[in-house]
Design a protein around this motif. Structure first.
Motif, mmCIF file in Angstrom:
data_model
loop_
_atom_site.group_PDB
_atom_site.id
_atom_site.type_symbol
_atom_site.label_atom_id
_atom_site.label_comp_id
_atom_site.label_asym_id
_atom_site.label_seq_id
_atom_site.Cartn_x
_atom_site.Cartn_y
_atom_site.Cartn_z
ATOM 1 N N ASP A 180 0.827 -1.215 0.000
ATOM 2 C CA ASP A 180 0.000 0.000 0.000
ATOM 3 C C ASP A 180 0.860 1.263 0.000
ATOM 4 O O ASP A 180 0.568 2.214 -0.732
ATOM 5 N N LEU A 181 1.908 1.275 0.802
ATOM 6 C CA LEU A 181 2.781 2.434 0.871
ATOM 7 C C LEU A 181 3.535 2.621 -0.452
ATOM 8 O O LEU A 181 3.708 3.751 -0.912
ATOM 9 N N ILE A 182 3.955 1.533 -1.070
ATOM 10 C CA ILE A 182 4.627 1.610 -2.372
ATOM 11 C C ILE A 182 3.684 2.241 -3.397
ATOM 12 O O ILE A 182 4.081 3.140 -4.142
ATOM 13 N N SER A 183 2.449 1.797 -3.413
ATOM 14 C CA SER A 183 1.461 2.363 -4.341
ATOM 15 C C SER A 183 1.265 3.854 -4.092
ATOM 16 O O SER A 183 1.126 4.641 -5.028
ATOM 17 N N GLU A 184 1.271 4.226 -2.833
ATOM 18 C CA GLU A 184 1.092 5.632 -2.462
ATOM 19 C C GLU A 184 2.276 6.489 -2.930
ATOM 20 O O GLU A 184 2.095 7.612 -3.412
#
Length: 72
Positions: free
Chosen positions: A7-11
């Motif tokens: 999720d953080l990578i996508s963000e």
């Protein structure tokens, strides 16, 4: 790669230039290494291939530290 941070990578993708650069370089190395291993045709020596793998691992470690620090 680093599935626990999905999720953080996508963000961060597209929002953080430094992260994008590291992430893209890691992916390029991954593709290059897979291509070499799958085709088993390369002008690179085993030492050069090993160096690529070490560089990829170093970048992965750098990405992980970046993500861990970003979460804080």
């Amino acid at each position: 790669m680093l599935h626990e941070y999905r999720d953080l990578i996508s963000e961060l993708k597209g929002k953080d230039a430094h992260f994008d650069k590291l992430f893209e370089h890691h992916n390029e190395l991954d593709k290059q290494i897979k291509n070499i291993e799958e085709n088993q045709i390369s002008t690179l020596s085993n030492i050069e291939i090993s160096t690529l793998k070490k560089e990829k691992l170093h970048i992965k470690d750098e990405l992980k530290k970046y993500l861990e620090n970003y979460k804080k």
